[in-house]
Design an enzyme around this catalytic site. Structure first.
Site, PDB file in Angstrom:
ATOM      1  N   TRP A 139      75.478  12.396  25.462  1.00  8.37           N
ATOM      2  CA  TRP A 139      75.884  11.283  26.149  1.00  8.37           C
ATOM      3  C   TRP A 139      77.330  11.048  25.918  1.00  8.37           C
ATOM      4  O   TRP A 139      77.995  10.193  26.797  1.00  8.37           O
ATOM      5  CB  TRP A 139      75.069  10.078  26.026  1.00  8.37           C
ATOM      6  N   ASN A 140      78.001  11.453  24.669  1.00 14.27           N
ATOM      7  CA  ASN A 140      79.110  10.779  24.590  1.00 14.27           C
ATOM      8  C   ASN A 140      80.343  11.559  25.271  1.00 14.27           C
ATOM      9  O   ASN A 140      81.158  10.501  25.667  1.00 14.27           O
ATOM     10  CB  ASN A 140      79.614  11.156  22.902  1.00 14.27           C
ATOM     11  N   LYS A 163      70.036  20.131  31.068  1.00 17.20           N
ATOM     12  CA  LYS A 163      69.425  18.821  30.814  1.00 17.20           C
ATOM     13  C   LYS A 163      70.381  17.767  30.073  1.00 17.20           C
ATOM     14  O   LYS A 163      70.739  17.822  28.983  1.00 17.20           O
ATOM     15  CB  LYS A 163      68.136  18.769  29.939  1.00 17.20           C
ATOM     16  N   GLY A 217      74.634  18.133  20.450  1.00 16.57           N
ATOM     17  CA  GLY A 217      73.934  17.141  20.048  1.00 16.57           C
ATOM     18  C   GLY A 217      73.947  17.048  18.352  1.00 16.57           C
ATOM     19  O   GLY A 217      74.674  17.660  17.739  1.00 16.57           O
ATOM     20  N   SER A 218      72.934  16.163  17.717  1.00  9.66           N
ATOM     21  CA  SER A 218      72.794  15.816  16.528  1.00  9.66           C
ATOM     22  C   SER A 218      72.423  17.102  15.850  1.00  9.66           C
ATOM     23  O   SER A 218      71.403  18.126  16.377  1.00  9.66           O
ATOM     24  CB  SER A 218      71.810  14.775  16.461  1.00  9.66           C
ATOM     25  N   GLU A 239      76.328  23.259  18.925  1.00  6.33           N
ATOM     26  CA  GLU A 239      77.545  22.371  18.543  1.00  6.33           C
ATOM     27  C   GLU A 239      76.879  21.050  18.107  1.00  6.33           C
ATOM     28  O   GLU A 239      76.485  20.168  18.921  1.00  6.33           O
ATOM     29  CB  GLU A 239      78.274  22.046  20.146  1.00  6.33           C
ATOM     30  N   LEU A 240      76.903  20.985  16.844  1.00  5.93           N
ATOM     31  CA  LEU A 240      75.977  19.905  16.275  1.00  5.93           C
ATOM     32  C   LEU A 240      77.026  18.772  15.526  1.00  5.93           C
ATOM     33  O   LEU A 240      78.146  18.627  15.676  1.00  5.93           O
ATOM     34  CB  LEU A 240      75.302  20.307  15.130  1.00  5.93           C
ATOM     35  N   ARG A 267      89.415   7.746  19.562  1.00  7.69           N
ATOM     36  CA  ARG A 267      89.062   8.490  20.902  1.00  7.69           C
ATOM     37  C   ARG A 267      87.717   8.090  21.075  1.00  7.69           C
ATOM     38  O   ARG A 267      86.777   8.294  20.069  1.00  7.69           O
ATOM     39  CB  ARG A 267      89.415   9.973  20.520  1.00  7.69           C
ATOM     40  N   CYS A 273      82.118  13.916  17.977  1.00 12.43           N
ATOM     41  CA  CYS A 273      81.760  14.840  16.809  1.00 12.43           C
ATOM     42  C   CYS A 273      83.099  15.149  16.041  1.00 12.43           C
ATOM     43  O   CYS A 273      83.075  15.410  14.926  1.00 12.43           O
ATOM     44  CB  CYS A 273      81.048  16.101  17.360  1.00 12.43           C
ATOM     45  N   GLU A 370      77.682  10.604   9.535  1.00 11.24           N
ATOM     46  CA  GLU A 370      78.545  10.477  10.840  1.00 11.24           C
ATOM     47  C   GLU A 370      78.555   9.142  11.172  1.00 11.24           C
ATOM     48  O   GLU A 370      77.210   8.460  11.334  1.00 11.24           O
ATOM     49  CB  GLU A 370      77.831  11.628  11.860  1.00 11.24           C
ATOM     50  N   GLU A 447      82.776  27.412  21.754  1.00  9.40           N
ATOM     51  CA  GLU A 447      82.805  27.227  23.319  1.00  9.40           C
ATOM     52  C   GLU A 447      84.392  26.889  23.647  1.00  9.40           C
ATOM     53  O   GLU A 447      85.306  26.271  23.048  1.00  9.40           O
ATOM     54  CB  GLU A 447      82.257  25.598  23.572  1.00  9.40           C
TER      55      GLU A 447
HETATM   56  P1  NAP Z   1      70.848  14.056  20.165  1.00  7.82           P
HETATM   57  O1  NAP Z   1      69.906  12.669  19.845  1.00  7.82           O
HETATM   58  O2  NAP Z   1      70.658  15.144  19.208  1.00  7.82           O
HETATM   59  O3  NAP Z   1      70.749  14.461  21.626  1.00  7.82           O
HETATM   60  C1  NAP Z   1      71.466  15.430  22.363  1.00  7.82           C
HETATM   61  C2  NAP Z   1      70.575  15.875  23.652  1.00  7.82           C
HETATM   62  O4  NAP Z   1      69.365  16.408  22.911  1.00  7.82           O
HETATM   63  C3  NAP Z   1      70.327  14.807  24.542  1.00  7.82           C
HETATM   64  O5  NAP Z   1      70.358  15.419  25.687  1.00  7.82           O
HETATM   65  C4  NAP Z   1      68.927  14.664  24.148  1.00  7.82           C
HETATM   66  O6  NAP Z   1      68.233  13.896  25.337  1.00  7.82           O
HETATM   67  C5  NAP Z   1      68.359  15.808  23.640  1.00  7.82           C
HETATM   68  N1  NAP Z   1      67.258  15.703  22.686  1.00  7.82           N
HETATM   69  C6  NAP Z   1      66.683  14.992  21.841  1.00  7.82           C
HETATM   70  N2  NAP Z   1      65.581  15.191  21.388  1.00  7.82           N
HETATM   71  C7  NAP Z   1      65.346  16.467  21.827  1.00  7.82           C
HETATM   72  C8  NAP Z   1      64.159  17.227  21.596  1.00  7.82           C
HETATM   73  N3  NAP Z   1      63.262  17.148  20.835  1.00  7.82           N
HETATM   74  N4  NAP Z   1      64.173  18.501  22.416  1.00  7.82           N
HETATM   75  C9  NAP Z   1      65.151  18.735  23.269  1.00  7.82           C
HETATM   76  N5  NAP Z   1      66.415  17.870  23.637  1.00  7.82           N
HETATM   77  C10 NAP Z   1      66.066  16.790  22.927  1.00  7.82           C
HETATM   78  O7  NAP Z   1      72.401  13.576  19.898  1.00  7.82           O
HETATM   79  P2  NAP Z   1      73.110  12.476  20.699  1.00  7.82           P
HETATM   80  O8  NAP Z   1      73.031  11.272  20.032  1.00  7.82           O
HETATM   81  O9  NAP Z   1      72.981  12.197  22.161  1.00  7.82           O
HETATM   82  O10 NAP Z   1      74.746  12.865  20.439  1.00  7.82           O
HETATM   83  C11 NAP Z   1      75.456  12.671  19.278  1.00  7.82           C
HETATM   84  C12 NAP Z   1      75.486  13.758  18.587  1.00  7.82           C
HETATM   85  O11 NAP Z   1      76.090  14.829  19.102  1.00  7.82           O
HETATM   86  C13 NAP Z   1      76.318  13.380  17.148  1.00  7.82           C
HETATM   87  O12 NAP Z   1      75.782  14.236  16.087  1.00  7.82           O
HETATM   88  C14 NAP Z   1      77.596  14.370  17.850  1.00  7.82           C
HETATM   89  O13 NAP Z   1      78.181  14.791  16.495  1.00  7.82           O
HETATM   90  C15 NAP Z   1      76.856  15.474  18.448  1.00  7.82           C
HETATM   91  N6  NAP Z   1      77.936  16.122  19.212  1.00  7.82           N
HETATM   92  C16 NAP Z   1      78.216  17.272  18.810  1.00  7.82           C
HETATM   93  C17 NAP Z   1      79.497  17.969  19.642  1.00  7.82           C
HETATM   94  C18 NAP Z   1      79.919  19.278  19.144  1.00  7.82           C
HETATM   95  O14 NAP Z   1      80.532  19.882  19.976  1.00  7.82           O
HETATM   96  N7  NAP Z   1      79.652  19.863  18.140  1.00  7.82           N
HETATM   97  C19 NAP Z   1      80.021  17.233  20.822  1.00  7.82           C
HETATM   98  C20 NAP Z   1      79.465  16.107  21.140  1.00  7.82           C
HETATM   99  C21 NAP Z   1      78.591  15.374  20.321  1.00  7.82           C
HETATM  100  P3  NAP Z   1      67.640  12.433  25.303  1.00  7.82           P
HETATM  101  O15 NAP Z   1      68.587  11.598  24.535  1.00  7.82           O
HETATM  102  O16 NAP Z   1      67.668  11.856  26.885  1.00  7.82           O
HETATM  103  O17 NAP Z   1      66.407  12.375  24.444  1.00  7.82           O
END
Ligand code: NAP
Length: 466
Positions: A139-140, A163, A217-218, A239-240, A267, A273, A370, A447
């Site tokens: 979402w970020n 998704k 994501g995480s 990309e975590l 920012r 991340c 984090e 990426e």
């Molecule tokens: P998240 O909880 O891991 O969610 C990311 C995505 O995964 C969302 O679309 C979420 O959908 C989905 N998701 C959650 N559980 C899942 C499952 N069991 N199976 C499949 N999909 C699932 O992370 P977030 O809180 O949205 O984002 C923050 C994290 O992203 C931070 O740790 C940040 O560092 C990381 N991030 C990394 C980068 C990078 O490039 N390295 C860039 C941006 C963000 P729902 O939320 O709808 O369940």
């Protein structure tokens, strides 16, 4: 007849008719988002014939609000995610740049023709699309994290199911509409929104037609998806999470370091991340750096992202705000000094005051987890070895920031850092032309840059004898 007389009398009757027809055929409205419309206040402006000083025609006279009509994508993003409009506009540009970059890369997918080691055979290689992909985005940065995957996949010739996170589906849906209008064939991009991510994604990863997963994501969710991808032996990009150290050495330009720190920290409300998670500053500068950060962060205006003077929007939800508050109280309980902020703001919305903490002690959770919020913990170091050890003392390895004017130190530290990216005397590393990605538990794959399209290509080798 002289030239000056011709100017005064104008054209002949048939000529005047042709002139009139030309003037009527051209539209007189504003052209915005594919539609012709009048200016919002109905105002018009006259176009004058410089040879007769007569008005030719009236066209729409746009007001300030009319020009802003083109900002709808940014507005949508601010509404669902909260960040200030200026930041959403910057993200739209960043997101669009991935489409431009990879449209240019699409025509540079090449193979090779070479002699094999016997000298008698020939080796031909070609690069082909990986195949159908599954993308899961956070979402970020709801738009840019999408185009960073979608653009290279299209360029490579892959189809995809995307998704987005349930908090921010609108930006992805709007992006899909833009790509549809741009002519992307139906079926190439599929978008599903759901509140049951696990239940929806797992069957896709187990479907034998899927060939690749790219996830942002995480780390926690990433681990689960890597395990699920093992069944079909999918190509996987991850990309975590991050825990970026921001190192300020004693020879740093302190003005530049403070500017870079504000960018790296604030920012996206600190919900990036790549956000500087912890500031390790040489002991000779640590107090001044923390004071200057506190002055600057304390002056930022917190508010709804749609308000023109807002610098810092709300956090994404109650859970995120509670986590940030918890980390700050843990640090204060271990002896850190709160120089500014430190609390959630009263009233509606998930606002948290921009916060600077000085004298943060080793072992504090703020330094290890984090934060994902507008909180800057400052710790000090005495030697370069200590700084590097502190920077690398984490399971994450996405990005690190280094401020020094000494070339030898800069290169030594850049080489020693366990991270996929380094911001050397600058607070932002994201750029569509650069390979973005991490090491350790921040993931794998890149990426953007020349590397980005490679994530969506397989290499096929053809052996030939002559
Ligand atoms: P998240 O909880 O891991 O969610 C990311 C995505 O995964 C969302 O679309 C979420 O959908 C989905 N998701 C959650 N559980 C899942 C499952 N069991 N199976 C499949 N999909 C699932 O992370 P977030 O809180 O949205 O984002 C923050 C994290 O992203 C931070 O740790 C940040 O560092 C990381 N991030 C990394 C980068 C990078 O490039 N390295 C860039 C941006 C963000 P729902 O939320 O709808 O369940």
């Amino acid at each position: 007849m002289s030239a000056s007389a011709a100017t005064q009398t104008g054209a002949s009757a048939p000529g005047r008719e042709a002139e009139q027809a030309a003037l009527e055929r051209v539209p007189h409205g504003l052209y915005i988002a594919g539609e012709w419309r009048p200016a919002s206040a109905g105002g018009t402006l006259a176009v004058e014939d410089p040879s007769t000083q007569e008005p030719l025609v009236e066209v729409a006279d746009a007001q300030e609000g009319d020009a802003l009509q083109t900002d709808e994508l940014a507005l949508l993003m601010t509404l669902e995610m909260g960040k200030a409009l200026a930041e959403s506009r910057a993200e739209i540009t960043y997101a669009a740049e991935f489409l431009r970059w990879f449209s240019e890369e699409a025509v540079r997918v090449h193979g090779r023709y070479m002699v094999n080691t016997t000298g008698k055979g020939r080796i031909l290689t070609m690069r082909q699309p990986v195949g159908p992909c599954v993308f899961v985005t956070p979402w970020n940065f709801p738009m840019a994290m999408g185009t960073r995957k979608i653009a290279p996949a299209i360029a490579a010739g892959c189809t995809m199911v995307v998704k987005p996170a349930q908090q921010t589906p609108l930006s992805m849906l709007a992006l899909a509409r833009v790509l549809e209008q741009a002519g992307l064939p139906g079926g190439a991009l599929n978008v599903i929104t759901s509140s049951r991510s696990g239940a929806v994604i797992e069957p896709l990863l187990k479907d034998s037609r899927t060939r690749k997963l790219s996830f942002t994501g995480s780390t926690e969710v990433g681990r689960k998806l890597i395990a699920q991808s093992a069944d079909q032996v999918l190509r996987v990009s991850m990309e975590l999470g991050g825990n970026a150290p921001f190192l300020v050495f004693e020879d740093a330009d302190l003005d530049a370091a403070v500017e870079g720190a504000l960018l790296a920290k604030m920012r996206n409300v600190g919900e990036a991340c790549t956000a500087a998670n912890r500031f390790h500053v040489h002991e000779s500068l640590a107090d001044e750096f923390a004071q200057r950060m506190a002055e600057r962060m304390g002056a930022l205006k917190v508010g709804r992202g749609t308000e023109p003077d807002t610098d810092v929007g709300p956090l994404i939800d109650a859970g995120q705000r509670a986590k940030v508050a918890d980390l700050v109280s843990d640090a204060a309980g271990r002896g850190a000094r709160v120089l500014v902020g430190g609390e959630p703001l009263d009233g509606r919305g998930y606002f948290f005051a921009p916060t600077v903490l000085a004298d943060v002690q080793p072992g504090t959770r703020l330094l290890q987890e984090e934060i994902f919020g507008p909180v800057a913990p400052v710790a000090s170091f005495a030697t370069d070895e200590q700084a590097l050890r502190a920077a690398n003392g984490t399971d994450y390895g996405l990005v690190a920031y280094v401020y020094t004017r000494d070339l030898t130190r800069a290169l030594t530290v850049c080489e020693g850092l366990e991270s996929g990216m380094v911001g050397l005397n600058q607070g932002v590393v994201s750029n569509p032309a650069a390979p973005f990605g991490g090491v350790k538990q921040s993931g794998f794959g890149r990426e953007g840059g020349f590397e980005g399209i490679g994530e969506y290509l397989e290499t096929k080798y053809v052996a030939m004898s002559l």
